[in-house]
Design a protein around this motif. Structure first.
Motif, mmCIF file in Angstrom:
data_model
loop_
_atom_site.group_PDB
_atom_site.id
_atom_site.type_symbol
_atom_site.label_atom_id
_atom_site.label_comp_id
_atom_site.label_asym_id
_atom_site.label_seq_id
_atom_site.Cartn_x
_atom_site.Cartn_y
_atom_site.Cartn_z
ATOM 1 N N LEU A 85 0.836 -1.194 0.000
ATOM 2 C CA LEU A 85 0.000 0.000 0.000
ATOM 3 C C LEU A 85 0.874 1.248 0.000
ATOM 4 O O LEU A 85 1.892 1.304 0.691
ATOM 5 N N TRP A 86 0.479 2.223 -0.793
ATOM 6 C CA TRP A 86 1.101 3.534 -0.736
ATOM 7 C C TRP A 86 -0.034 4.554 -0.693
ATOM 8 O O TRP A 86 -1.135 4.293 -1.183
ATOM 9 N N GLN A 87 0.236 5.722 -0.111
ATOM 10 C CA GLN A 87 -0.753 6.793 -0.165
ATOM 11 C C GLN A 87 -0.168 7.964 -0.943
ATOM 12 O O GLN A 87 0.969 8.381 -0.684
ATOM 13 N N HIS A 88 -0.939 8.466 -1.893
ATOM 14 C CA HIS A 88 -0.478 9.608 -2.692
ATOM 15 C C HIS A 88 -0.720 10.878 -1.871
ATOM 16 O O HIS A 88 -1.571 11.703 -2.187
ATOM 17 N N ILE A 89 0.089 11.013 -0.831
ATOM 18 C CA ILE A 89 -0.210 11.987 0.235
ATOM 19 C C ILE A 89 -0.078 13.430 -0.239
ATOM 20 O O ILE A 89 -0.805 14.300 0.203
ATOM 21 N N SER A 90 0.862 13.683 -1.159
ATOM 22 C CA SER A 90 1.016 15.056 -1.678
ATOM 23 C C SER A 90 0.372 15.196 -3.045
ATOM 24 O O SER A 90 0.761 16.048 -3.841
ATOM 25 N N GLY A 91 -0.610 14.337 -3.329
ATOM 26 C CA GLY A 91 -1.323 14.413 -4.601
ATOM 27 C C GLY A 91 -2.805 14.294 -4.332
ATOM 28 O O GLY A 91 -3.384 15.135 -3.647
ATOM 29 N N CYS A 92 -3.398 13.197 -4.817
ATOM 30 C CA CYS A 92 -4.850 13.032 -4.668
ATOM 31 C C CYS A 92 -5.242 12.478 -3.299
ATOM 32 O O CYS A 92 -6.412 12.355 -2.997
ATOM 33 N N ARG A 93 -4.241 12.110 -2.490
ATOM 34 C CA ARG A 93 -4.438 11.586 -1.139
ATOM 35 C C ARG A 93 -5.121 10.221 -1.096
ATOM 36 O O ARG A 93 -5.541 9.755 -0.034
ATOM 37 N N GLN A 94 -5.248 9.574 -2.254
ATOM 38 C CA GLN A 94 -5.859 8.240 -2.286
ATOM 39 C C GLN A 94 -4.833 7.174 -1.894
ATOM 40 O O GLN A 94 -3.644 7.308 -2.180
ATOM 41 N N TRP A 95 -5.327 6.113 -1.240
ATOM 42 C CA TRP A 95 -4.499 4.932 -1.015
ATOM 43 C C TRP A 95 -4.510 4.091 -2.293
ATOM 44 O O TRP A 95 -5.552 3.945 -2.930
ATOM 45 N N ILE A 96 -3.359 3.568 -2.666
ATOM 46 C CA ILE A 96 -3.265 2.724 -3.860
ATOM 47 C C ILE A 96 -2.465 1.464 -3.527
ATOM 48 O O ILE A 96 -1.805 1.390 -2.488
ATOM 49 N N LYS A 97 -2.551 0.484 -4.442
ATOM 50 C CA LYS A 97 -1.729 -0.725 -4.292
ATOM 51 C C LYS A 97 -0.634 -0.709 -5.351
ATOM 52 O O LYS A 97 -0.892 -0.321 -6.491
ATOM 53 N N VAL A 98 0.552 -1.131 -4.967
ATOM 54 C CA VAL A 98 1.678 -1.155 -5.896
ATOM 55 C C VAL A 98 2.313 -2.539 -5.839
ATOM 56 O O VAL A 98 2.604 -3.040 -4.742
ATOM 57 N N GLU A 99 2.502 -3.143 -7.003
ATOM 58 C CA GLU A 99 3.248 -4.405 -7.046
ATOM 59 C C GLU A 99 4.681 -4.075 -7.453
ATOM 60 O O GLU A 99 4.921 -3.571 -8.555
ATOM 61 N N ARG A 100 5.623 -4.329 -6.544
ATOM 62 C CA ARG A 100 7.001 -3.863 -6.718
ATOM 63 C C ARG A 100 7.962 -4.982 -6.349
ATOM 64 O O ARG A 100 7.662 -5.813 -5.489
ATOM 65 N N ASP A 101 9.113 -5.001 -6.999
ATOM 66 C CA ASP A 101 10.143 -5.986 -6.663
ATOM 67 C C ASP A 101 11.021 -5.403 -5.561
ATOM 68 O O ASP A 101 11.612 -4.333 -5.737
ATOM 69 N N THR A 102 11.123 -6.116 -4.433
ATOM 70 C CA THR A 102 11.882 -5.552 -3.310
ATOM 71 C C THR A 102 13.389 -5.693 -3.509
ATOM 72 O O THR A 102 14.156 -5.120 -2.734
ATOM 73 N N LEU A 103 13.809 -6.446 -4.532
ATOM 74 C CA LEU A 103 15.251 -6.556 -4.785
ATOM 75 C C LEU A 103 15.700 -5.538 -5.828
ATOM 76 O O LEU A 103 16.744 -4.898 -5.686
ATOM 77 N N THR A 104 14.916 -5.378 -6.893
ATOM 78 C CA THR A 104 15.330 -4.484 -7.988
ATOM 79 C C THR A 104 14.613 -3.135 -7.942
ATOM 80 O O THR A 104 14.985 -2.217 -8.665
ATOM 81 N N HIS A 105 13.572 -3.010 -7.124
ATOM 82 C CA HIS A 105 12.733 -1.812 -7.031
ATOM 83 C C HIS A 105 11.894 -1.582 -8.293
ATOM 84 O O HIS A 105 11.297 -0.512 -8.446
ATOM 85 N N GLU A 106 11.853 -2.557 -9.205
ATOM 86 C CA GLU A 106 11.015 -2.411 -10.396
ATOM 87 C C GLU A 106 9.533 -2.447 -9.990
ATOM 88 O O GLU A 106 9.130 -3.277 -9.167
ATOM 89 N N ILE A 107 8.756 -1.538 -10.565
ATOM 90 C CA ILE A 107 7.317 -1.526 -10.287
ATOM 91 C C ILE A 107 6.596 -2.161 -11.471
ATOM 92 O O ILE A 107 6.751 -1.731 -12.621
ATOM 93 N N PHE A 108 5.810 -3.219 -11.189
ATOM 94 C CA PHE A 108 5.145 -3.952 -12.260
ATOM 95 C C PHE A 108 3.759 -3.396 -12.548
ATOM 96 O O PHE A 108 3.340 -3.273 -13.681
ATOM 97 N N LYS A 109 3.037 -3.062 -11.480
ATOM 98 C CA LYS A 109 1.646 -2.703 -11.651
ATOM 99 C C LYS A 109 1.192 -1.827 -10.492
ATOM 100 O O LYS A 109 1.643 -2.006 -9.365
ATOM 101 N N THR A 110 0.291 -0.872 -10.795
ATOM 102 C CA THR A 110 -0.356 -0.135 -9.708
ATOM 103 C C THR A 110 -1.867 -0.267 -9.850
ATOM 104 O O THR A 110 -2.389 -0.342 -10.955
ATOM 105 N N LEU A 111 -2.554 -0.308 -8.727
ATOM 106 C CA LEU A 111 -4.000 -0.538 -8.710
ATOM 107 C C LEU A 111 -4.663 0.444 -7.767
ATOM 108 O O LEU A 111 -4.027 0.952 -6.838
ATOM 109 N N LYS A 112 -5.959 0.673 -8.004
ATOM 110 C CA LYS A 112 -6.734 1.410 -7.003
ATOM 111 C C LYS A 112 -6.889 0.517 -5.769
ATOM 112 O O LYS A 112 -6.799 -0.713 -5.868
ATOM 113 N N ALA A 113 -7.133 1.141 -4.641
ATOM 114 C CA ALA A 113 -7.139 0.391 -3.384
ATOM 115 C C ALA A 113 -8.156 -0.747 -3.373
ATOM 116 O O ALA A 113 -7.963 -1.769 -2.726
#
Lengths: 88, 418
Positions: free
Chosen positions: A56-84
């Motif tokens: 989960l991430w929150q776009h705190i300095s933007g729309c303030r919505q919570w979103i879901k992010v699919e990310r690789d914790t080794l490479t930091h590559e982001i595969f997909k983002t979704l609405k909460a």
């Protein structure tokens, strides 16, 4: 720097977001008996995988919505983002 | 083992330094050990040393995926302190301070322990009250603590920003005069050399790929150099704890996060102490080479990357410049990142597990270096006696389900908030 594509606002820099942790953790259902183990799992226990991590991430300095992010914790590559409320 | 001294140095100088013994051997793994320690970092090496020294258990192997001392013991900001409020943390760390004070003699290796004192700056009346409370708690546990007012702080660190119109004026600070720094690599090497001399096998470039468990009892490990049997196995793998826990089908109250640190170009001596900024998370000391050694917040998201992102570094150094404006004139020499085993209450775990013969040492968050000797000492006791020592009884694995958390910072489970 991470670049996260907010599903509401588009691609933004990491600075605009705050982190909310593992998105796969589910709170035990309300008004039902909860075992100590279930509560433990929800509050404290984390898989913290090396590799793909749905979080989960929150776009705190933007729309303030919570979103879901699919990310690789080794490479930091982001595969997909979704609405909460969306599932992978 | 060859003793290190000024005489051996002179003797070897005449021989062109060609006859020094190797500091530790490079053995091939035996088929069986009494104890295997996984992880050749500071904590793992210290555990093996105290197993041999305090408990006469010498049929011990340390299995390290890379090279010893190549993890967090090789890339920390070298701060040693025991300025904790809670009894569990205070007594444990102060026990460690005694081990630090004697370490160079004990290991016959100069770890350059430098008790230069740490000052936590306060920037409000409320913070002064909180520090006064923490200082009193420390003194009740026999730890030295001095509450400094603004003028007293100014005498010690006049280069800090004492101007009137700053966002976070310095009200005073809490000082632990006996805290300090040490040469981090020397700690790993000193423990490795002594452990090796007492018969411990240090096996490097050997990755643990699995565990052999039967009827709830540990029988051995599978490694890239073959299967090795052991009666007892201790995990000391810090940021890789979750990876090995997965192989053990365990889920732990640990998240793996990323922490950065950096050093500036070397400058003439200016800072005698370790100083922390109280209105954020920034700490700073000056190395013997003259570099300003700095660190602060986690990057704030789960990561195994061992490299950081610039926004966090910028944020941390902004705090540094607010505290010491002269830092803005310095060039950055080096930055680096490492992965931290962040526990859910900010305190470590040194305990047995539900698997017979398997012991866990993890959850050091970003405070593992100072704990190296006390962690090794208590973990060795826990393994040898099959029960925790009273010093690490509080660091139990089940404290999360029983509610006996040791939440020193009051952050709860959100370990990425600093």
């Amino acid at each position: 720097m991470l670049h996260i594509k907010c599903p509401h606002c588009g691609l933004r820099s990491q600075n605009e977001f705050s982190y909310g942790g593992d998105a796969t953790i589910k709170r035990p259902e309300l008004n039902k008996e909860v075992s100590d183990q279930d509560w433990d799992n929800f509050v404290y226990l984390r898989k913290s995988p090396r590799g793909k991590h749905l979080e989960l991430w929150q776009h705190i300095s933007g729309c303030r919505q919570w979103i879901k992010v699919e990310r690789d914790t080794l490479t930091h590559e982001i595969f997909k983002t979704l609405k909460a409320n969306e599932e992978l | 083992m060859q003793k290190y001294s000024v005489f051996s140095l002179i003797k070897n100088a005449f021989k062109g330094h060609k006859d020094w013994e190797v500091a530790w051997k490079d053995p091939t793994p035996k088929s069986e050990y009494d104890v295997i320690i996984i992880g050749g970092g500071g904590h793992g090496l210290a555990t093996a040393y105290y197993l041999a020294k305090e408990h006469n258990i010498t049929k011990v192997a340390i299995i390290e995926k890379g090279w010893i001392g190549g993890g967090n013991v090789g890339r920390n900001t070298t701060i040693i302190r025991s300025n904790y409020m809670h009894d569990e943390n205070g007594l444990f760390s102060e026990f460690g301070m005694d081990l630090w004070r004697n370490m160079s003699q004990d290991l016959n290796f100069n770890v350059m322990f430098s008790p230069r004192g740490i000052i936590n700056l306060a920037h409000s009346d409320a913070q002064m009250n909180a520090y006064s409370r923490r200082g009193n708690s420390m003194r009740l546990n026999g730890i030295d603590a001095v509450l400094l007012n603004r003028e007293e702080v100014k005498k010690i660190i006049p280069m800090a920003d004492f101007s009137e119109n700053v966002r976070f004026p310095i009200f005073g600070g809490l000082m632990q005069p006996s805290a300090g720094t040490a040469r981090h690599d020397a700690v790993a090497w000193g423990y490795a050399r002594q452990a090796d001399s007492m018969g411990v096998d240090i096996i490097q470039n050997c990755e643990v790929t699995g565990f052999d468990i039967s009827n709830g009892k540990i029988l051995g490990v599978r490694t890239s150099k073959g299967d090795i049997k052991a009666k007892k196995i201790g995990l000391c793998v810090a940021g890789s704890t979750n990876i090995l826990a997965e192989k053990l089908n365990m889920t732990l109250p640990i998240e793996t996060h990323l922490l950065q640190a950096c050093v500036s170009e070397p400058i003439k001596p200016i800072l005698d102490n370790v100083v922390t900024f109280g209105a954020g998370h920034f700490y700073c000391s000056q190395s013997d080479k003259g570099e300003m050694v700095m660190g602060g917040d986690l990057d704030g998201y789960n990561s195994y990357a061992q490299r950081g992102n610039l926004p966090t570094l910028q944020h941390v150094l902004t705090e540094g410049i607010a505290m010491f404006p002269f830092l803005s004139k310095l060039k950055m020499l080096r930055t680096w990142g490492g992965i931290m085993d962040m526990s859910m209450d900010g305190s470590p775990i040194i305990d047995k597990t539900h698997i017979d013969g398997l012991y866990l040492n993890c959850g050091w968050c970003y405070g593992g270096f100072k704990a190296t000797p006390a962690s090794g000492w208590t973990f060795a006791h826990t393994i040898a006696q099959d029960r925790p020592h009273e010093l690490n009884e509080g660091y139990s694995l089940n404290r999360f389900s029983t509610g006996h958390l040791i939440d020193e910072k009051g952050l709860g489970t959100k370990t990425w908030i600093s």
